[in-house]
Write an enzyme that holds these catalytic residues in place. Structure first.
Site, short mmCIF file in Angstrom:
data_model
loop_
_atom_site.label_atom_id
_atom_site.label_comp_id
_atom_site.label_asym_id
_atom_site.label_seq_id
_atom_site.Cartn_x
_atom_site.Cartn_y
_atom_site.Cartn_z
N SER A 48 -4.48 -20.43 13.62
CA SER A 48 -4.52 -21.04 15.10
C SER A 48 -3.11 -21.19 15.65
CB SER A 48 -5.37 -21.81 15.57
OG SER A 48 -5.10 -23.19 15.11
N ASP A 81 -5.34 -16.59 15.72
CA ASP A 81 -6.64 -16.79 16.40
C ASP A 81 -6.06 -17.56 17.79
OD1 ASP A 81 -9.47 -17.53 16.78
OD2 ASP A 81 -9.20 -19.44 16.23
N GLY A 180 -16.56 -26.06 18.71
CA GLY A 180 -16.76 -27.68 18.43
C GLY A 180 -17.92 -27.90 18.09
N LYS A 183 -22.69 -27.68 20.62
CA LYS A 183 -22.72 -26.44 21.40
C LYS A 183 -23.97 -26.28 22.15
CE LYS A 183 -20.84 -23.98 17.61
NZ LYS A 183 -19.28 -24.12 17.82
N HIS A 210 -17.33 -16.08 19.04
CA HIS A 210 -16.57 -17.53 18.83
C HIS A 210 -17.53 -18.54 18.64
CE1 HIS A 210 -12.02 -16.32 19.01
NE2 HIS A 210 -12.58 -15.20 19.49
N ASN A 254 -16.77 -16.15 13.89
CA ASN A 254 -15.65 -17.11 13.90
C ASN A 254 -16.19 -18.82 13.55
OD1 ASN A 254 -13.83 -15.14 14.80
ND2 ASN A 254 -12.77 -16.47 16.35
N ARG A 281 -6.24 -36.03 -5.19
CA ARG A 281 -6.53 -34.92 -5.75
C ARG A 281 -8.27 -34.80 -6.12
NH1 ARG A 281 -1.30 -34.99 -9.48
NH2 ARG A 281 -2.15 -36.99 -9.81
P1 13P Z 1 -16.43 -23.37 15.80
O1 13P Z 1 -15.90 -24.32 16.57
O2 13P Z 1 -17.77 -23.36 16.12
O3 13P Z 1 -16.27 -23.13 14.50
O4 13P Z 1 -15.79 -22.07 16.38
C1 13P Z 1 -14.36 -21.54 15.91
C2 13P Z 1 -13.85 -20.37 16.42
O5 13P Z 1 -14.23 -19.88 17.53
C3 13P Z 1 -12.33 -20.38 16.25
O6 13P Z 1 -11.87 -19.03 17.03
O1 G3H Z 2 -10.94 -21.85 18.58
C1 G3H Z 2 -10.20 -22.85 17.92
C2 G3H Z 2 -10.10 -23.05 16.60
O2 G3H Z 2 -11.43 -23.97 16.04
C3 G3H Z 2 -9.15 -23.79 16.07
O3 G3H Z 2 -9.06 -24.74 16.36
O4 G3H Z 2 -6.54 -25.27 17.48
O5 G3H Z 2 -7.75 -27.06 16.55
O6 G3H Z 2 -6.85 -25.41 15.28
P1 G3H Z 2 -7.20 -25.46 16.45
ZN ZN Z 3 -12.60 -19.46 19.21
#
Ligand code: 13P
Ligand code: G3H
Ligand code: ZN
Length: 320
Positions: A48, A81, A180, A183, A210, A254, A281
């Site tokens: 991302s 992403d 997140g 949902k 997603h 995703n 670790r």
């Molecule tokens: P989640 O927050 O359900 O893991 O979705 C991740 C996502 O869609 C990343 O693009």
């Molecule tokens: O859709 C978003 C993904 O969960 C990526 O999250 O932007 O915090 O890396 P992020």
């Molecule tokens: Zn997403």
């Protein structure tokens, strides 16, 4: 071997889904590759904008190039992403990414098409696949927050027009999920009728889901028992529903939040039980193993487990 997402979809469509996992660090990369090696499954590594900022673009590439050497049999795509146009061009020009997502879903329909079209032209010239998004998921993604009232399911006839005019290779559709840990409430879930209608308009065209984390109740409870303060009503996608979504064209799934939950649970429990420890670790190694197990389990639910052989054959046939 790095392949495009289109290469993966050709074999997977209608039969299994490819898990697409966000990574930000070395431990996630190690667990991801180990889990897929055990599952003998192809996969998608997602980076991302947030991950690129956190770890650095070069560091993420170096981590993946290094882990690939330890897992020479892995077949995966490297995917951007939720990219904006500028980040898509940066990823395409880097020569490292085999797939990008242009997310202009918050813009008006015509602007979304135009931006996607521009990215498609540049990406296809470089042999890179393009995912676009139409409709609006709820939840938080990058720096954008969409509340439930403003979330909007994908319109099937618009989806057809969008794909025809933009030339994208796959489409992220809003079908009830959100990003997140929070949902659904009550009996809410995936809108299968909507997916069916989109597939009817776009037969054979790969759809992307997603917000597919399942947010296991046990994980939330363990995190809270170890000092966390997550809302216990947190709820995600029932992972047994992936099997229902696959024949309807959902080919990429995703998952990010679930991996974060594994990390948080492992570290909270470890430091609760070993307050004298300050060697990171020890929990790091536990996380890699737990994440690998989690990934192997997800491959089973996505029905991608054991599919790497067939994919290798298909890729071999194509290259002669
Ligand atoms: P989640 O927050 O359900 O893991 O979705 C991740 C996502 O869609 C990343 O693009
Ligand atoms: O859709 C978003 C993904 O969960 C990526 O999250 O932007 O915090 O890396 P992020
Ligand atoms: Zn997403």
């Amino acid at each position: 071997m790095i392949v495009t997402t289109s290469d993966l979809y050709e074999v997977a469509y209608g039969r299994f889904a490819i898990g697409a996992y966000n990574i930000n660090n070395m431990e996630q990369a190690l667990g991801l590759f180990e889990g897929h090696a055990r599952a003998e499954a192809p996969f998608i590594v997602q980076l991302s904008k947030g991950a690129r900022k956190y770890a650095g673009v070069k560091m993420l590439e170096a981590i993946l190039r290094a882990v690939e050497q330890d897992y020479p049999d892995a077949i995966f795509a490297v995917h951007l992403d939720h990219g904006d146009e500028e980040t898509c061009y940066d990823a395409i020009d880097s020569g490292f990414y085999s797939s990008v997502m242009i997310d202009a879903s918050h813009d008006p329909f015509e602007e979304n098409i135009a931006a996607t079209r521009r990215v498609v032209e540049r990406a296809h010239a470089a042999g890179v696949s393009v995912e676009a998004e139409l409709g609006m998921l709820g939840g938080v993604e990058e720096d954008i927050q969409v509340d439930e009232k403003h979330a909007q399911l994908t319109d099937p006839s618009e989806a057809q027009e969008f794909v025809e005019r933009s030339g994208c290779d796959s489409l992220a559709v809003a079908i009830g999920t959100s990003h997140g840990a929070y949902k659904f409430s009550g009996s809410q879930g995936i809108h299968f009728d909507r997916v069916e209608e989109i597939q009817r308009r776009l037969p054979g065209f790969p759809l992307v889901m997603h917000g597919s984390s399942s947010v296991p109740r046990e994980e939330v409870e363990r995190i809270n028992a170890a000092g966390g303060a997550l809302d216990p009503s947190a709820k995600g996608v029932d992972e047994d529903e992936f099997a229902r979504a696959v024949p309807l064209g959902v080919t990429k799934v995703n998952i990010d939040t679930d991996g974060r939950l594994v990390w948080t649970r492992v570290h909270r429990e470890h430091f609760r039980d070993h307050p004298e420890n300050f060697d990171f670790r020890t929990p790091g190694r536990i996380f890699v193993e737990e994440y690998a197990r989690f990934i192997e389990h997800k491959a089973e639910k996505l029905q991608s487990k054991g599919m790497i052989g067939e994919l290798r054959e298909a890729l071999g046939e194509r290259t002669g």
